[in-house]
Design a protein around this motif. Structure first.
Motif, short mmCIF file in Angstrom:
data_model
loop_
_atom_site.label_atom_id
_atom_site.label_comp_id
_atom_site.label_asym_id
_atom_site.label_seq_id
_atom_site.Cartn_x
_atom_site.Cartn_y
_atom_site.Cartn_z
N PHE A 15 0.83 -1.21 0.00
CA PHE A 15 0.00 0.00 0.00
C PHE A 15 0.86 1.26 0.00
O PHE A 15 0.57 2.22 -0.73
CB PHE A 15 -0.94 -0.01 1.20
CG PHE A 15 -2.02 1.02 1.12
CD1 PHE A 15 -3.17 0.76 0.38
CD2 PHE A 15 -1.89 2.23 1.75
CE1 PHE A 15 -4.17 1.71 0.28
CE2 PHE A 15 -2.88 3.18 1.66
CZ PHE A 15 -4.02 2.92 0.93
N VAL A 19 0.92 4.21 -2.75
CA VAL A 19 0.71 5.64 -2.44
C VAL A 19 1.88 6.46 -2.95
O VAL A 19 1.69 7.54 -3.55
CB VAL A 19 0.50 5.84 -0.93
CG1 VAL A 19 0.57 7.30 -0.55
CG2 VAL A 19 -0.83 5.24 -0.50
N VAL A 23 1.68 9.45 -5.73
CA VAL A 23 1.98 10.83 -5.38
C VAL A 23 3.21 11.34 -6.12
O VAL A 23 3.23 12.48 -6.59
CB VAL A 23 2.19 10.95 -3.84
CG1 VAL A 23 2.72 12.31 -3.46
CG2 VAL A 23 0.88 10.66 -3.13
N SER A 34 -0.46 2.21 -9.72
CA SER A 34 -0.34 2.43 -8.27
C SER A 34 -1.68 2.24 -7.57
O SER A 34 -1.73 1.68 -6.47
CB SER A 34 0.23 3.82 -7.99
OG SER A 34 1.52 3.94 -8.53
N MET A 38 -2.59 -0.52 -4.69
CA MET A 38 -3.23 -0.22 -3.42
C MET A 38 -4.47 -1.09 -3.21
O MET A 38 -4.72 -1.57 -2.10
CB MET A 38 -3.60 1.26 -3.35
CG MET A 38 -2.42 2.17 -3.16
SD MET A 38 -2.87 3.87 -2.84
CE MET A 38 -3.26 4.43 -4.49
#
Length: 100
Positions: A15, A19, A23, A34, A38
């Motif tokens: 996870f 993230v 980002v 991504s 997650m």
């Protein structure tokens, strides 16, 4: 037998990687992958708890998450293809305006 804490740690690591990829990276494909990472981390966590607590409820949530991930993949890939055809780039910063 692998303890549940290992599965939970692996889910947390996946996870966090997801993230960070969402980002930090500005490529739409990387951001898309991504989000999928997650969702898979959440599924792994649900299954670890289901195995530990001997509950089948988490399996139902996993099916829901897999359904959402499949729908997100279909819609997301269509949007990415449309974005690539329209703007000839997959950099999210260069396509930040919605124009009709």
């Amino acid at each position: 037998m692998v303890p549940a804490s290992h599965y939970l740690a692996l889910g947390a690591v996946l996870f966090v990687i997801g993230v960070a990829g969402f980002v930090v990276r500005r490529n739409v494909i990387t951001m898309f992958m991504s989000v999928e990472l997650m969702l898979n981390a959440v599924n792994l966590t649900f299954l670890a708890y289901a195995r530990t607590l001997n509950q089948v409820d988490a399996h139902i949530f996993v099916f829901f998450v897999m359904t959402v991930a499949a729908a997100e993949a279909a819609v997301g890939l269509a949007l990415i293809l449309g974005l690539d055809r329209h703007s000839q780039t997959l950099d999210i910063d260069s396509v930040n305006k919605l124009q009709g």
